[in-house]
Scaffold this active site. Structure first.
Site, mmCIF file in Angstrom:
data_model
loop_
_atom_site.group_PDB
_atom_site.id
_atom_site.type_symbol
_atom_site.label_atom_id
_atom_site.label_comp_id
_atom_site.label_asym_id
_atom_site.label_seq_id
_atom_site.Cartn_x
_atom_site.Cartn_y
_atom_site.Cartn_z
ATOM 1 N N TYR A 146 -2.663 -1.618 10.173
ATOM 2 C CA TYR A 146 -2.741 -1.818 8.724
ATOM 3 C C TYR A 146 -1.494 -1.239 8.056
ATOM 4 C CZ TYR A 146 -4.249 -1.397 3.867
ATOM 5 O OH TYR A 146 -4.317 -1.476 2.498
ATOM 6 N N SER A 165 0.856 -1.182 0.000
ATOM 7 C CA SER A 165 0.000 0.000 0.000
ATOM 8 C C SER A 165 0.890 1.229 0.000
ATOM 9 C CB SER A 165 -0.887 0.004 1.254
ATOM 10 O OG SER A 165 -1.549 1.249 1.415
#
Length: 263
Positions: A166, A153
């Site tokens: 995350y 990400s």
């Protein structure tokens, strides 16, 4: 596929990935980016096996789009092992693994109640990625040419404070991918890393407006990068500010902006 690092040239040797003739398994492809990428690869000519926990959803997607499917839970090592055995038996020509499975949860680090979400995120995003690679890599190493594409990400490089675990797991996936690529130098397996920016999906739950670039735009850019040749990191334009924020001296400013405190 990306080629090896050329010391003489001082750059990655770039090789295009033939998305018209691959056999791909994508755990975590029942919605969002995973499903969108599965459809794009199938439309390009690849054979795609999608994986997920929801049998009814898998059956519906198989009926609608003609996917082969495999039921698996990336938090369960036994489920992953069984899925890998099933997929490689049914598709001995399998040459690509995309480790798409992931969850994203908000956490308040001032409260100890966040720990359950943190554990679930680590189990899914990081351990799930490691276990998927462990399960499929022995087969991929037998192919003349194959690919592992992990999914990190933009938040691996510049975190979103509201989703700390995350962001941390995606940073770990990035680091793990670099080590995997180095260990597999000279093998038939090329290692790519897809690092999405914010994309308009239901990653944080149905009905949650996460914002981000339109999914179709993101997928079109990714497919173009894979088709024409890319470095080891698959980076659309929207993710570049996050990817290079530390280098560019903008990281703290972006962290504050993402947290809603930017000016």
């Amino acid at each position: 596929m990306s080629g090896p690092w050329s010391a003489a040239a001082g750059c990655w040797i770039v090789v295009g990935m033939d998305i018209t003739n691959a056999t791909v398994v994508i755990p975590g492809a029942t919605s969002g980016i995973g499903l969108g990428l599965a459809l794009r690869l199938q439309q390009a000519g690849s054979t795609v096996v999608i994986g997920g926990r929801r049998r009814a959803r898998l059956d519906a997607l198989a009926a609608e789009h003609g996917f082969d499917t495999v039921e698996l839970d990336v938090t369960d090592p036994g489920s992953i092992a069984a899925a890998a055995a099933s997929v490689t038996a049914a598709h001995p020509e399998l040459d690509t693994l995309i480790t798409m499975s992931g969850i994203m949860r908000g956490e308040d680090l001032r409260s100890p109640e966040h720990i359950d979400d943190a554990v679930a995120t680590v189990e899914t995003n990081l351990l799930g990625t490691i276990r998927l690679i462990d399960a499929f890599l022995p087969h991929l190493l037998t192919r003349s040419a194959s690919t592992v594409m992990t999914v990190s990400s933009g938040l691996a490089f510049t975190p979103l404070a509201a989703t700390p675990t995350y962001s941390a797991t995606k940073a770990a996936v990035h680091s793990y991918t670099m080590s995997l690529r180095q260990q597999l130098t000279g093998s038939p397996v090329s290692v790519l890393e897809l690092a999405p920016p914010a994309v308009a999906t239901d990653l944080m739950g149905e009905g949650v407006d996460f914002g981000g670039m339109p999914l179709d735009d993101f997928l079109s850019e990714v497919v173009a990068l894979l088709s024409s040749g890319t470095g080891p990191e698959v980076l659309v334009e929207n993710v570049l500010p996050l990817r290079w924020a530390e280098r560019d001296g903008t990281q703290q400013q972006l962290i504050e902006a993402l947290a809603g405190r930017g000016h």
